[in-house]
Design a protein around this motif. Structure first.
Motif, short mmCIF file in Angstrom:
data_model
loop_
_atom_site.label_atom_id
_atom_site.label_comp_id
_atom_site.label_asym_id
_atom_site.label_seq_id
_atom_site.Cartn_x
_atom_site.Cartn_y
_atom_site.Cartn_z
N UNK A 250 60.67 53.23 35.54
CA UNK A 250 61.84 52.42 35.86
C UNK A 250 61.66 51.03 35.29
N UNK A 251 62.70 50.53 34.64
CA UNK A 251 62.70 49.18 34.11
C UNK A 251 63.62 48.32 34.96
N UNK A 252 63.22 47.10 35.22
CA UNK A 252 64.07 46.12 35.88
C UNK A 252 64.59 45.18 34.81
N UNK A 253 65.91 45.18 34.62
CA UNK A 253 66.54 44.44 33.54
C UNK A 253 67.35 43.28 34.13
N UNK A 254 67.18 42.05 33.62
CA UNK A 254 67.99 40.93 34.12
C UNK A 254 69.48 41.20 33.93
N UNK A 255 70.27 40.81 34.92
CA UNK A 255 71.69 41.11 34.93
C UNK A 255 72.48 40.55 33.77
N UNK A 256 72.02 39.45 33.18
CA UNK A 256 72.78 38.86 32.07
C UNK A 256 72.79 39.76 30.83
N UNK A 257 71.97 40.81 30.81
CA UNK A 257 71.93 41.72 29.67
C UNK A 257 72.82 42.95 29.84
N UNK B 185 56.59 52.63 22.57
CA UNK B 185 57.00 54.01 22.76
C UNK B 185 58.51 54.11 22.80
N UNK B 186 59.06 55.21 22.28
CA UNK B 186 60.50 55.45 22.31
C UNK B 186 60.87 56.12 23.63
N UNK B 187 62.07 55.82 24.13
CA UNK B 187 62.53 56.41 25.38
C UNK B 187 64.04 56.55 25.39
N UNK B 188 64.53 57.31 26.38
CA UNK B 188 65.95 57.42 26.64
C UNK B 188 66.20 57.07 28.11
N UNK B 189 67.42 56.66 28.41
CA UNK B 189 67.85 56.47 29.80
C UNK B 189 68.18 57.83 30.38
N UNK B 190 67.81 58.04 31.62
CA UNK B 190 68.10 59.33 32.25
C UNK B 190 69.37 59.30 33.07
N UNK B 191 69.91 58.12 33.34
CA UNK B 191 71.14 57.99 34.12
C UNK B 191 72.01 56.93 33.48
N UNK B 192 73.29 57.04 33.67
CA UNK B 192 74.18 56.01 33.14
C UNK B 192 74.90 55.26 34.26
N UNK B 193 74.55 55.53 35.51
CA UNK B 193 75.16 54.81 36.63
C UNK B 193 74.27 53.68 37.13
N UNK B 194 73.33 53.26 36.30
CA UNK B 194 72.38 52.20 36.66
C UNK B 194 72.97 50.84 36.29
N UNK B 195 73.81 50.32 37.16
CA UNK B 195 74.51 49.06 36.90
C UNK B 195 74.16 48.03 37.96
N UNK B 196 74.40 46.74 37.68
CA UNK B 196 74.11 45.70 38.69
C UNK B 196 74.96 45.91 39.94
N UNK B 197 74.37 45.61 41.10
CA UNK B 197 75.13 45.72 42.35
C UNK B 197 76.19 44.64 42.44
N UNK B 198 75.86 43.46 41.94
CA UNK B 198 76.80 42.35 41.87
C UNK B 198 76.68 41.74 40.48
N UNK B 199 77.73 41.12 39.98
CA UNK B 199 77.67 40.53 38.63
C UNK B 199 76.48 39.57 38.49
N UNK B 200 75.70 39.78 37.44
CA UNK B 200 74.55 38.92 37.16
C UNK B 200 73.26 39.30 37.86
N UNK B 201 73.31 40.27 38.80
CA UNK B 201 72.07 40.66 39.48
C UNK B 201 71.30 41.65 38.61
N UNK B 202 69.98 41.76 38.81
CA UNK B 202 69.18 42.70 38.02
C UNK B 202 69.68 44.14 38.22
N UNK B 203 69.45 44.97 37.21
CA UNK B 203 69.75 46.39 37.33
C UNK B 203 68.54 47.16 36.84
N UNK B 204 68.55 48.46 37.11
CA UNK B 204 67.38 49.29 36.86
C UNK B 204 67.73 50.41 35.89
N UNK B 205 66.81 50.68 34.98
CA UNK B 205 66.92 51.81 34.05
C UNK B 205 65.86 52.83 34.46
N UNK B 206 66.27 54.06 34.70
CA UNK B 206 65.32 55.15 34.83
C UNK B 206 65.16 55.74 33.44
#
Length: 95
Positions: free
Chosen positions: A37-44, A65-86
């Motif tokens: 899981x990656x924690x990505x800053x919300x501004x991205x 290493x190369x990777x793919x996202x396993x989900x596409x519903x990984x969005x910030x809970x509120x605008x600008x908040x961090x989000x997570x990539x599985x």
């Protein structure tokens, strides 16, 4: 199984780089692979929201290493908040 927790750089196939937090694990299930899981800053969010593949992850050691996202519903809970990539990577883990 190996574990990596720390800072990493997410690199798109267009060459854009983003600093992220990483919580990664390797596994052997007949072939070498890794996931986590990656924690990505919300501004991205706008730059990354529609990308599923074409990613690399570079760790502080310089290994990548190369990777793919396993989900596409990984969005910030509120605008600008961090989000997570599985994510799932194939081949040897970069850690």
């Amino acid at each position: 199984m190996s574990i990596y927790q720390g800072r990493a750089v997410l690199i798109t196939n267009e060459g854009t780089e983003f600093t992220v937090g990483a919580d990664l694990r390797s596994r052997q299930d007949g072939r070498e692979s890794w996931f986590g899981r990656l924690t990505v800053p919300g501004e991205h969010w706008d730059a990354l929201k529609n990308k599923v593949d074409g990613y690399r992850l570079r760790l502080d050691t310089g290994q990548e290493g190369e990777f793919i996202r396993t989900q596409t519903n990984d969005r910030p809970r509120t605008p600008g908040s961090p989000f997570f990539y599985n994510i799932i990577g194939n081949g040897d883990a970069p850690f």
